[in-house]
Design an enzyme around this catalytic site. Structure first.
Site, mmCIF file in Angstrom:
data_model
loop_
_atom_site.group_PDB
_atom_site.id
_atom_site.type_symbol
_atom_site.label_atom_id
_atom_site.label_comp_id
_atom_site.label_asym_id
_atom_site.label_seq_id
_atom_site.Cartn_x
_atom_site.Cartn_y
_atom_site.Cartn_z
ATOM 1 N N TRP A 93 38.634 48.262 38.656
ATOM 2 C CA TRP A 93 37.841 48.188 37.375
ATOM 3 C C TRP A 93 36.603 47.968 37.469
ATOM 4 O O TRP A 93 36.032 48.878 36.600
ATOM 5 C CB TRP A 93 38.430 47.765 36.518
ATOM 6 C CG TRP A 93 38.103 45.981 36.516
ATOM 7 C CD1 TRP A 93 37.534 44.839 38.099
ATOM 8 C CD2 TRP A 93 37.656 44.403 35.986
ATOM 9 N NE1 TRP A 93 37.519 43.603 37.844
ATOM 10 C CE2 TRP A 93 37.416 43.581 36.652
ATOM 11 C CE3 TRP A 93 37.925 45.094 34.163
ATOM 12 C CZ2 TRP A 93 36.666 42.404 35.769
ATOM 13 C CZ3 TRP A 93 36.921 43.636 33.439
ATOM 14 C CH2 TRP A 93 36.769 43.034 34.319
ATOM 15 N N ASP A 94 35.901 48.224 38.322
ATOM 16 C CA ASP A 94 34.450 48.154 38.135
ATOM 17 C C ASP A 94 34.214 49.162 38.070
ATOM 18 O O ASP A 94 32.332 50.045 37.510
ATOM 19 C CB ASP A 94 33.806 47.762 40.138
ATOM 20 C CG ASP A 94 34.154 45.965 40.311
ATOM 21 O OD1 ASP A 94 35.728 45.782 40.053
ATOM 22 O OD2 ASP A 94 33.831 45.860 41.911
ATOM 23 N N GLU A 233 39.125 34.975 38.922
ATOM 24 C CA GLU A 233 40.519 34.936 40.351
ATOM 25 C C GLU A 233 40.129 33.639 40.277
ATOM 26 O O GLU A 233 41.005 33.916 41.227
ATOM 27 C CB GLU A 233 39.925 36.493 40.528
ATOM 28 C CG GLU A 233 40.267 37.634 40.202
ATOM 29 C CD GLU A 233 39.068 39.277 41.379
ATOM 30 O OE1 GLU A 233 40.206 39.861 40.860
ATOM 31 O OE2 GLU A 233 39.075 38.757 42.397
ATOM 32 N N LYS A 345 35.470 31.744 37.941
ATOM 33 C CA LYS A 345 34.866 32.375 38.324
ATOM 34 C C LYS A 345 34.166 33.499 37.772
ATOM 35 O O LYS A 345 32.864 33.928 38.164
ATOM 36 C CB LYS A 345 35.796 33.686 39.623
ATOM 37 C CG LYS A 345 35.310 34.428 40.402
ATOM 38 C CD LYS A 345 36.531 35.060 41.044
ATOM 39 C CE LYS A 345 35.174 36.110 41.991
ATOM 40 N NZ LYS A 345 36.007 37.013 42.768
ATOM 41 N N GLN A 346 34.587 34.040 36.445
ATOM 42 C CA GLN A 346 33.618 35.241 35.846
ATOM 43 C C GLN A 346 34.516 34.714 34.233
ATOM 44 O O GLN A 346 35.771 34.498 34.572
ATOM 45 C CB GLN A 346 33.985 36.331 35.902
ATOM 46 C CG GLN A 346 35.306 37.210 36.291
ATOM 47 C CD GLN A 346 34.562 38.973 36.462
ATOM 48 O OE1 GLN A 346 34.978 38.919 37.631
ATOM 49 N NE2 GLN A 346 35.020 39.675 35.564
#
Length: 480
Positions: A93-94, A233, A345-346
């Site tokens: 998805w980056d 994640e 993580k984000q």
């Protein structure tokens, strides 16, 4: 040259080299310089008053430009671009969420190629959905040539222990992310032919996946999506991840709008897709029911969106207590233990606010920023988060916080702040840096008459200059 181009790639390559030798170095260099001059005219960002940031932004854009599929719609840009062997050249998805906006607004022809890659891998996405027992198309978390899932199931830890990787099985949001990118491209470029011939089919077939993946819970009177991984994640096998559920709703809403547009403007194509994808009135009624009754863990009173069901019950930790450190919290605690804590993580919820800025009131965005930011592993978590956080908070005028996150993002590779640039540059961070500057500090937003700026520049920036292309017209921004 490859076998996709010609039956004899070696002969074709040798022939091209012969032509190059005949042309001579000076001619080749002049042609190269001319192409780069044209590319930078479209792509460059001028920042005055901040030499380090100016250099880092150009470095980021250069990394994206050299990996761009200029003449091939069967490939895209991998998470590590062409700069290293991290992730084996797979596409995440980056590409759609972090890198693609730069190309949409500066080189839409390249953006189209990157989206056509997803169209050409639709068969793989359909196979993945069918293999898991769902309808429609479900894009691979890690995609290569065919679009079939290429995420490794097991990877060794630094100690040699095999760790099960669940992303390829249950990190579902990639499917909505691809649809989001196609809509973004279409609205900026006005490329109706792309939407008619390719994009609509992808968006509608992937919407079928979400409709079949949503689970009806009669006792609660709602639809849920259980056992997933969101963008954060650090937490696996969670239920009702807010990002996943809300993006699924957006996807279904948007698919209905696309079908209406297709019916109004290209009725034959609409009818063909209704038949091919079994888009009966019963099926569409089910979509509307899922939209109306999907569970999103959101408290209107506090404005807080719970990252996933039960997140607020996890143990809260002050990350400052663990400084200084040179590794992620997951590396420090281990995969299993980390899941018991409110450490990210984000930040999923902040990414949701960024992609769907009108879905929640401004007060909710502020509340979620205050809650999730101190719980995020900024330095050693995901490289994807800082630039988006910078863009999000810059819109609200918190420039000191925005610049801190922006600096963390742009130093990722040029200064190798994470110590892992040797595996390949973080292409998503590179694309995010562009977004932080253009959508964040410049405050670019699209109005009915085209893109406009609402700049909130860092105090030491004396000038910010760039160009954007919208509906085949160039717009010049020179902000001081």
């Amino acid at each position: 040259y490859t076998a996709r181009d010609t039956a004899d790639p070696q002969a074709a390559a040798i022939s091209a080299l012969g032509e190059a030798v005949a042309a001579g170095y000076d001619a080749l260099r002049d042609a190269n310089d001319a192409v780069w001059a044209e590319t930078w005219e479209a792509s460059d960002i001028l920042i005055e008053g901040d030499e380090e940031a100016a250099r880092a932004v150009r470095f980021s854009l250069f990394q994206l430009l050299i990996a761009a599929p200029r003449h091939d719609e069967h490939v895209s840009i991998a998470a590590k671009s062409l700069s290293g062997e991290g992730y084996f050249g797979h596409v995440f998805w980056d590409t759609e969420i972090f890198m693609l906006p730069f190309f949409i607004y500066t080189q839409p022809e390249i953006a189209r190629n990157m989206l056509m890659y997803r169209y050409h891998t639709l068969a793989g996405a359909r196979q993945k959905a069918a293999a898991q027992g769902y309808k429609g198309a479900m894009f691979a978390w890690e995609s290569a040539r065919t679009g079939q899932e290429t995420t490794p199931r097991l990877v060794p830890s630094p100690e040699g222990e095999l760790i099960r990787i669940w992303c390829g099985d249950i990190e579902l949001h990639i499917t909505a992310d691809v649809a989001y990118a196609m809509i973004h491209y279409w609205r900026v470029t006005g490329d109706d032919a792309f939407m008619r011939d390719y994009g609509a089919e992808v968006i509608l077939d992937t919407a079928r996946f979400w409709a079949s993946r949503a689970e009806w819970h009669a006792d609660a009177g709602r639809y849920e999506i259980t056992d997933v991984i969101g963008p954060d994640e650090y937490h696996e096998h969670v239920d009702n991840n807010a990002f996943t559920n809300r993006m699924a709703v957006w996807h279904l809403e948007t698919a209905l709008e696309i079908l209406d547009w297709l019916t109004a403007h290209h009725p034959k194509r609409a009818e063909a897709l209704r038949t091919e994808l079994d888009l009966s009135e019963t099926a569409l009624a089910h979509w509307r029911d899922v939209i109306a009754k999907m569970y999103i863990p959101y408290d209107k009173a506090t404005g807080l969106v719970e990252q996933f069901e039960g997140f607020f019950d996890l143990t809260s930790v002050d990350l400052e207590d663990y400084e200084p450190r040179d590794q992620s919290m997951q590396a420090l605690w281990g995969v299993e233990e980390t899941q018991a804590y409110q450490v990210l993580k984000q930040p999923d919820v902040l990414m949701l606010h960024y992609l769907l800025p009108d879905a929640y009131p401004a007060a909710a965005i502020d509340a979620n920023w205050d809650y999730y930011t101190p719980r995020t592993d900024h330095t050693y978590g995901s490289s994807l988060g800082p630039a988006i956080q910078a863009a999000l908070v810059a819109r609200h005028g918190e420039l000191a916080d925005a610049y801190e996150h922006f600096r963390r993002a742009y130093r990722t590779d040029l200064m190798d702040d994470r110590g892992n640039a040797g595996h390949g540059i973080h292409a998503a961070a590179a694309g995010g840096v562009w977004q932080a500057v253009v959508f964040g500090f410049a405050g670019v937003h699209v109005m009915e008459e085209g893109p406009a700026a609402a700049p909130k520049l860092p105090a030491h920036w004396t000038r910010l200059k760039f160009r954007l292309r919208y509906r085949d017209q160039w717009y010049e921004f020179d902000l001081r």
